[in-house]
Structure formats: structure tokens, C-alpha cells
Design a protein around this motif. Structure first.
Motif, PDB file in Angstrom:
ATOM      1  N   THR A 182     -52.975  24.147  18.152  1.00  0.00           N
ATOM      2  CA  THR A 182     -51.611  24.743  18.773  1.00  0.00           C
ATOM      3  C   THR A 182     -52.157  25.979  18.565  1.00  0.00           C
ATOM      4  O   THR A 182     -52.416  26.792  17.421  1.00  0.00           O
ATOM      5  N   ILE A 183     -51.690  26.955  19.795  1.00  0.00           N
ATOM      6  CA  ILE A 183     -51.170  28.149  19.519  1.00  0.00           C
ATOM      7  C   ILE A 183     -50.371  29.234  18.636  1.00  0.00           C
ATOM      8  O   ILE A 183     -49.452  28.618  18.189  1.00  0.00           O
ATOM      9  N   GLY A 184     -50.821  30.168  18.546  1.00  0.00           N
ATOM     10  CA  GLY A 184     -49.424  31.090  17.659  1.00  0.00           C
ATOM     11  C   GLY A 184     -50.088  30.898  16.357  1.00  0.00           C
ATOM     12  O   GLY A 184     -48.684  31.274  15.835  1.00  0.00           O
ATOM     13  N   SER A 185     -50.419  30.150  15.861  1.00  0.00           N
ATOM     14  CA  SER A 185     -50.807  29.406  14.252  1.00  0.00           C
ATOM     15  C   SER A 185     -50.986  30.130  13.593  1.00  0.00           C
ATOM     16  O   SER A 185     -50.855  30.363  11.985  1.00  0.00           O
ATOM     17  N   ASP A 186     -51.192  31.312  14.224  1.00  0.00           N
ATOM     18  CA  ASP A 186     -51.748  32.766  13.457  1.00  0.00           C
ATOM     19  C   ASP A 186     -51.226  34.219  13.397  1.00  0.00           C
ATOM     20  O   ASP A 186     -51.338  34.648  13.420  1.00  0.00           O
ATOM     21  N   TYR A 187     -50.132  33.730  13.826  1.00  0.00           N
ATOM     22  CA  TYR A 187     -48.678  34.956  13.477  1.00  0.00           C
ATOM     23  C   TYR A 187     -48.056  34.907  12.887  1.00  0.00           C
ATOM     24  O   TYR A 187     -47.051  36.031  12.249  1.00  0.00           O
ATOM     25  N   PHE A 188     -47.744  33.884  11.543  1.00  0.00           N
ATOM     26  CA  PHE A 188     -47.323  33.613  10.485  1.00  0.00           C
ATOM     27  C   PHE A 188     -47.117  35.125  10.261  1.00  0.00           C
ATOM     28  O   PHE A 188     -46.222  36.123   9.938  1.00  0.00           O
ATOM     29  N   LEU A 189     -48.143  35.566   9.457  1.00  0.00           N
ATOM     30  CA  LEU A 189     -47.985  36.881   8.808  1.00  0.00           C
ATOM     31  C   LEU A 189     -47.290  38.009   9.385  1.00  0.00           C
ATOM     32  O   LEU A 189     -47.079  39.427   8.726  1.00  0.00           O
ATOM     33  N   THR A 190     -47.328  38.398  10.173  1.00  0.00           N
ATOM     34  CA  THR A 190     -46.962  39.568  11.144  1.00  0.00           C
ATOM     35  C   THR A 190     -45.518  39.300  10.398  1.00  0.00           C
ATOM     36  O   THR A 190     -44.826  40.651  10.650  1.00  0.00           O
ATOM     37  N   HIS A 191     -45.030  38.529  11.259  1.00  0.00           N
ATOM     38  CA  HIS A 191     -43.393  38.144  10.610  1.00  0.00           C
ATOM     39  C   HIS A 191     -43.361  38.856   9.380  1.00  0.00           C
ATOM     40  O   HIS A 191     -42.569  38.593   9.313  1.00  0.00           O
ATOM     41  N   LEU A 192     -44.205  37.988   8.723  1.00  0.00           N
ATOM     42  CA  LEU A 192     -44.078  37.898   7.257  1.00  0.00           C
ATOM     43  C   LEU A 192     -43.931  39.256   6.971  1.00  0.00           C
ATOM     44  O   LEU A 192     -43.111  39.924   6.122  1.00  0.00           O
ATOM     45  N   VAL A 193     -44.823  40.305   6.942  1.00  0.00           N
ATOM     46  CA  VAL A 193     -45.305  41.835   6.649  1.00  0.00           C
ATOM     47  C   VAL A 193     -43.814  42.274   6.974  1.00  0.00           C
ATOM     48  O   VAL A 193     -43.151  43.310   6.530  1.00  0.00           O
ATOM     49  N   HIS A 194     -43.707  42.075   8.722  1.00  0.00           N
ATOM     50  CA  HIS A 194     -42.163  42.551   9.101  1.00  0.00           C
ATOM     51  C   HIS A 194     -40.537  42.528   8.165  1.00  0.00           C
ATOM     52  O   HIS A 194     -39.896  42.806   7.647  1.00  0.00           O
ATOM     53  N   ASP A 195     -40.882  40.882   7.559  1.00  0.00           N
ATOM     54  CA  ASP A 195     -39.100  40.591   7.524  1.00  0.00           C
ATOM     55  C   ASP A 195     -39.362  41.165   5.413  1.00  0.00           C
ATOM     56  O   ASP A 195     -37.827  41.209   5.868  1.00  0.00           O
ATOM     57  N   ALA A 196     -40.133  41.483   4.920  1.00  0.00           N
ATOM     58  CA  ALA A 196     -40.953  41.800   3.501  1.00  0.00           C
ATOM     59  C   ALA A 196     -39.983  43.453   3.414  1.00  0.00           C
ATOM     60  O   ALA A 196     -40.633  43.888   2.563  1.00  0.00           O
ATOM     61  N   THR A 197     -40.119  43.990   4.453  1.00  0.00           N
ATOM     62  CA  THR A 197     -40.417  45.364   4.689  1.00  0.00           C
ATOM     63  C   THR A 197     -41.332  45.939   4.125  1.00  0.00           C
ATOM     64  O   THR A 197     -41.077  47.400   3.648  1.00  0.00           O
ATOM     65  N   LEU A 198     -42.923  45.719   4.496  1.00  0.00           N
ATOM     66  CA  LEU A 198     -44.023  46.624   4.176  1.00  0.00           C
ATOM     67  C   LEU A 198     -44.330  47.712   5.480  1.00  0.00           C
ATOM     68  O   LEU A 198     -44.550  46.483   6.722  1.00  0.00           O
ATOM     69  N   PRO A 199     -44.057  47.871   5.079  1.00  0.00           N
ATOM     70  CA  PRO A 199     -44.624  49.409   7.074  1.00  0.00           C
ATOM     71  C   PRO A 199     -45.606  48.764   7.338  1.00  0.00           C
ATOM     72  O   PRO A 199     -46.942  47.871   6.477  1.00  0.00           O
ATOM     73  N   GLY A 200     -46.548  49.490   8.700  1.00  0.00           N
ATOM     74  CA  GLY A 200     -47.626  48.701   9.346  1.00  0.00           C
ATOM     75  C   GLY A 200     -47.774  50.260  10.558  1.00  0.00           C
ATOM     76  O   GLY A 200     -47.009  51.441   9.952  1.00  0.00           O
ATOM     77  N   ILE A 201     -48.757  50.192  10.714  1.00  0.00           N
ATOM     78  CA  ILE A 201     -49.319  51.193  12.069  1.00  0.00           C
ATOM     79  C   ILE A 201     -49.229  50.226  12.631  1.00  0.00           C
ATOM     80  O   ILE A 201     -50.727  49.847  13.261  1.00  0.00           O
ATOM     81  N   LEU A 202     -48.515  50.911  13.714  1.00  0.00           N
ATOM     82  CA  LEU A 202     -48.915  50.217  15.681  1.00  0.00           C
ATOM     83  C   LEU A 202     -49.688  51.319  16.026  1.00  0.00           C
ATOM     84  O   LEU A 202     -48.585  52.426  16.786  1.00  0.00           O
ATOM     85  N   HIS A 203     -50.393  50.650  17.283  1.00  0.00           N
ATOM     86  CA  HIS A 203     -51.103  52.297  17.408  1.00  0.00           C
ATOM     87  C   HIS A 203     -50.852  51.796  19.384  1.00  0.00           C
ATOM     88  O   HIS A 203     -50.823  50.533  19.415  1.00  0.00           O
ATOM     89  N   ASN A 204     -52.074  52.770  19.683  1.00  0.00           N
ATOM     90  CA  ASN A 204     -52.412  52.347  21.151  1.00  0.00           C
ATOM     91  C   ASN A 204     -53.901  51.374  21.961  1.00  0.00           C
ATOM     92  O   ASN A 204     -53.782  51.666  23.042  1.00  0.00           O
ATOM     93  N   ARG A 205     -54.950  51.493  21.005  1.00  0.00           N
ATOM     94  CA  ARG A 205     -55.341  51.025  20.873  1.00  0.00           C
ATOM     95  C   ARG A 205     -56.022  49.614  21.727  1.00  0.00           C
ATOM     96  O   ARG A 205     -56.198  48.129  20.949  1.00  0.00           O
ATOM     97  N   HIS A 206     -55.495  49.052  22.443  1.00  0.00           N
ATOM     98  CA  HIS A 206     -55.419  48.101  23.044  1.00  0.00           C
ATOM     99  C   HIS A 206     -56.970  47.590  23.731  1.00  0.00           C
ATOM    100  O   HIS A 206     -57.502  47.870  23.931  1.00  0.00           O
ATOM    101  N   ILE A 207     -56.794  46.164  23.148  1.00  0.00           N
ATOM    102  CA  ILE A 207     -57.972  45.671  23.415  1.00  0.00           C
ATOM    103  C   ILE A 207     -57.558  44.843  24.853  1.00  0.00           C
ATOM    104  O   ILE A 207     -56.371  44.504  25.138  1.00  0.00           O
ATOM    105  N   GLU A 208     -58.880  44.337  25.258  1.00  0.00           N
ATOM    106  CA  GLU A 208     -58.550  43.986  27.367  1.00  0.00           C
ATOM    107  C   GLU A 208     -58.775  42.290  26.972  1.00  0.00           C
ATOM    108  O   GLU A 208     -60.692  41.886  26.808  1.00  0.00           O
TER     109      GLU A 208
END
Length: 429
Positions: A273-299
Motif C-alpha cells: 500500500t503506497i502512502g501508508s507512511d504518511y499518517f504521522l504528518t497528518h497527526l502532527v498537523h492536526d494535533a497543532t504541533l509546530p513544524g518547519i517547512l523548508h525548500n531543500r527538496h530532494i530529487e
């Protein structure tokens, strides 16, 4: 000194990536004084793994960097000991959820989390074997530059170090729990051929991961931004934002999580199943825990295996299982978003019992929505013809099994979540 786990799960040949990852580990040690455990979780075949072993052996020593290359037998031995020490019921089931025989993006990352706990790490920084670093002014663009040293620090202390702050003052006392960026290059999901064959079919199929009650406009907007990452524009200079990070803006090949997240809550261990490793990104956002979004994107790039007939069948199955998983996860995401900061305890850590409650609720949902999804996939793939029509024929014989698996995956996730704190404690010893 921060002790970090820079992790690469792989089941494919990636010697060049291993060498590049070792360079990022050295950068983290030199620039930030980090104690870096470079963890390679290798599920590749014997010949490929032997090549990886030679690559690792040839890596030059770097101060502050410890390289750990574990094949599946070594991982299994560690897991057996942790599960036995935990003394939980159904130890065989837990072992299968942590190291299944089929591909699981969530399970391989859960193993990294558990090993990071055993090593006493403060954070896990995950990369993927089908990606590489951008370069700028002749130097590699390492994401760890923005991931350290801010994870775990109160957001109020980080604000002066980022380019921009987009955070409600009510959230600034909470710890920075995530740092991440996205990717440039090819689509993260291997469905570009579908788009080139028939863009209308592509929109119909990709739109199936939206909630069933989504409007046509909402579905269209989701399709436009799905799996595209940060586009194709190369890195030209640093920019970072302190915020509640939108899960759509980051990718699991380019993420770091603090231990207060992954030591409390695992990822779904669903297989194929693709996408099964993204759950914590939703949890951190919804629980109002801060994060850093940067632009050092991987190729991002595709490995040759995906282009084979066997690779096509495997990947399309994973994509369909992802679509079916959304019946359950949309319900859980909605409940988490409503709960908001109520997902946190008085130490600002996630309450896994609340998430388990939402997971259990979701398993009672009517499967009619998923039957509709399978019908739509069948129609779309037959319209494309060729190997897509052949895949639709195969899918028609597996419908009931896939519907059952999608629900069982949620039961398994809830079961692992309930066991997780005890497993983490056992791993630490």
C-alpha cells in the motif's frame, strides 16, 4: 549533543545513495556537532545486499558518524528480542506487523523508529533509495541543514532562525515536532503514463482518493496537486517557514520527526500500500504541533524495476490499496482535525488512545464507498486498454480480498499502536 538517526530503508540497489547519505551524515556531525547513527535497513536480495556491504565498507571514517547496515535477519533478531522482552500478547502477530513478508512503507519506518529508540536517538531523519540530493554552487543540498538543531525546541525559540513564521501565538509554546520538504522531478506515484495516455482517466482515478462526498471542484483541486511535490524548479537559496505544516507539502523521502512523536505513535504497517507512511504528518498537523517547512527538496527518480511488467502489477496494486485505505483514513483525519489540541496530553505529547478510538470507529464504516472506488478503477483501466485492462481483469478476481485487507489493515494499525509504548520501552533496554 543531539544523537540522531539518519535512516535509509531499501529493497533495491542504491550504492550511490548510500555514499551520498554518508556525506549528509558527515555534514550533520561537522556543522551541528550531532552524533549521527546512519542506519541502513536492507531488504534487498543477496547479490544487491552484498554490493551494499562493499559500498559501506569503503566509506571513509567520519568523526561523529556511526554506520549501521542491517539485513533483514539482523532486523528480525532485534525485533524478536524486543517483542519477547515486551511480554505482550500475540507476539507472533507483532513480529509480522513489524517485519512482514510483503513490502510495507510503514513497517520499514517503524523498524527505524524502534531502532532509534534502542540507540537513544532524539530524532529520525528519513531518506529514500530512489532519490538523490540537489546541488547548488557545486555543493549537495542537504535537508538536515534545516532539521537540526530545532527539533524538540519550543517554537518560540525557533522563530528567529527561520525565514518566516506562520503560527498562531497559542501554538508557540509547543515543541517543533517535524521538519520536512518535498521533492522535485518525476511524480512520486508512478502514474505518469496514465496521464499521458488519457488525462481524463487520470483525473478520474487520482480523484478517487478524495472523500466520496467531495465536490467536483475539490476533487479537481486535489488531482492538480497530488503527487507532484514541489514541481521541477531547482534549489536557488534557502527558505524556511515555522508553521503547522500541511501534509501535502512534504514527502517521506525528506522528513525528520522528533522522538516525542514516533516513540508514542507508529505508522500503519499495511503491506502493498503506497502512502501508508504518511499518517504521522497528518497527526502532527492536526494535533497543532509546530513544524518547519523548508525548500531543500530532494530529487525523485524511478528505478528500472518499476518499468517491468511485474513492477507495474505490484505498483498498481499498491495504488489501488491506497485508494481503498482512504475510506478509513478520511474518517480518522476528520476526527483528529476536530479534536485538535485535545490530541495532546499535559506534556504536549500525542495521546495514542484517542487515535486508537478513531481507528476502531472507522472499521465499522459501510464498504459501499470502496466498492464504488473499485468499480471506477475497473471502468477507467479498461478504457486505457493494454496492460491496464489486463490489470483490471486481475483486480476483478481480488475484489473481496482487497476489501477485507483494507479493513484488516486498520485493525492491525490499532493493535500495533496499543502495543507501541511497551515495544519502545523494551527496545530501549
Amino acid at each position: 549533543m543531539n544523537r540522531i538517526c539518519l535512516c535509509l530503508p531499501t529493497n533495491r540497489a542504491c550504492s550511490a545513495t548510500l555514499t551520498a547519505l554518508h556525506a549528509e551524515a558527515g555534514y550533520a556531525a561537522r556543522r551541528f556537532g550531532a552524533d549521527v547513527h546512519l542506519l541502513i535497513l536492507d531488504s534487498a536480495d543477496d547479490r544487491t545486499r552484498a554490493a551494499h556491504t562493499r559500498t559501506v565498507a569503503a566509506l571513509p571514517p567520519q568523526a561523529g558518524v556511526t554506520v549501521r547496515h542491517l539485513d533483514e535477519e539482523a532486523q528480525r533478531d532485534f525485533l524478536r528480542r524486543a517483542v519477547r522482552r515486551a511480554g505482550l500478547p500475540e507476539p507472533g502477530r507483532l513480529l509480522r506487523l513489524m517485519l512482514p513478508s510483503a513490502v510495507s512503507y510503514g513497517a520499514c519506518t517503524n523498524r527505524a523508529f524502534l531502532l532509534a529508540a534502542a540507540l537513544g536517538c532524539d530524532s529520525v531523519h528519513r531518506r529514500d533509495s530512489d532519490s538523490t540530493y540537489q546541488t547548488h554552487a557545486g555543493q549537495p543540498v542537504f535537508p538536515v541543514h534545516h532539521e537540526l538543531p530545532w527539533l524538540g525546541r519550543p517554537a518560540a525559540e525557533v522563530s528567529a532562525a527561520v525565514s518566516r513564521t506562520d503560527l498562531d501565538p497559542a501554538h508557540t509554546g509547543r515543541p517543533v515536532s517535524l521538519a520536512g520538504a518535498s521533492f522535485i522531478g518525476e511524480l512520486s506515484v508512478d502514474i505518469g503514463e496514465m496521464r499521458s495516455l488519457d488525462e481524463g482517466v487520470y483525473h478520474d482515478v487520482v480523484g478517487l482518493w478524495a472523500p466520496a462526498d467531495a465536490s467536483a471542484e475539490q476533487r479537481r483541486a486535489l488531482v492538480e496537486e497530488s503527487f507532484t511535490g514541489a514541481g521541477t524548479a531547482p534549489f536557488t537559496g534557502d527558505h524556511s517557514t515555522l508553521a503547522l505544516v500541511d501534509p501535502m507539502r512534504i514527502d517521506m523521502c525528506n522528513i525528520a520527526l522528533h522522538r516525542d512523536v514516533y516513540e508514542v505513535m507508529p505508522l500503519p504497517p499495511a503491506t502493498d500500500t503506497i502512502g501508508s507512511d504518511y499518517f504521522l504528518t497528518h497527526l502532527v498537523h492536526d494535533a497543532t504541533l509546530p513544524g518547519i517547512l523548508h525548500n531543500r527538496h530532494i530529487e525523485n527518480f524511478y528505478t528500472p524495476e518499476r518499468r517491468t511488467d511485474a513492477g507495474f502489477l505490484a505498483y498498481q496494486t499498491r495504488f489501488v490499496k491506497f485508494l481503498l485505505s482512504m475510506l478509513y483514513f478520511h474518517h480518522v483525519y476528520d476526527r483528529m482535525a476536530t479534536e485538535g489540541a485535545g490530541l495532546l496530553d499535559d506534556r504536549q505529547r500525542v495521546r495514542p488512545d484517542r487515535v486508537v478510538e478513531f481507528l476502531r470507529e472507522s472499521t465499522s464504516l459501510d464498504r459501499a464507498e470502496n466498492i464504488w472506488r473499485l468499480d471506477r478503477v475497473d471502468t477507467a483501466y479498461r478504457k486505457l486498454g493494454g496492460r491496464y485492462a489486463a490489470f483490471a481483469d486481475r483486480l476483478a478476481t481480488q475484489r473481496d480480498r482487497l476489501l477485507d485487507q483494507a479493513e484488516q489493515d486498520i485493525h492491525d494499525f490499532a493493535h500495533l499502536t496499543e502495543a507501541w509504548p511497551t515495544l519502545i520501552k523494551a527496545a530501549r533496554t
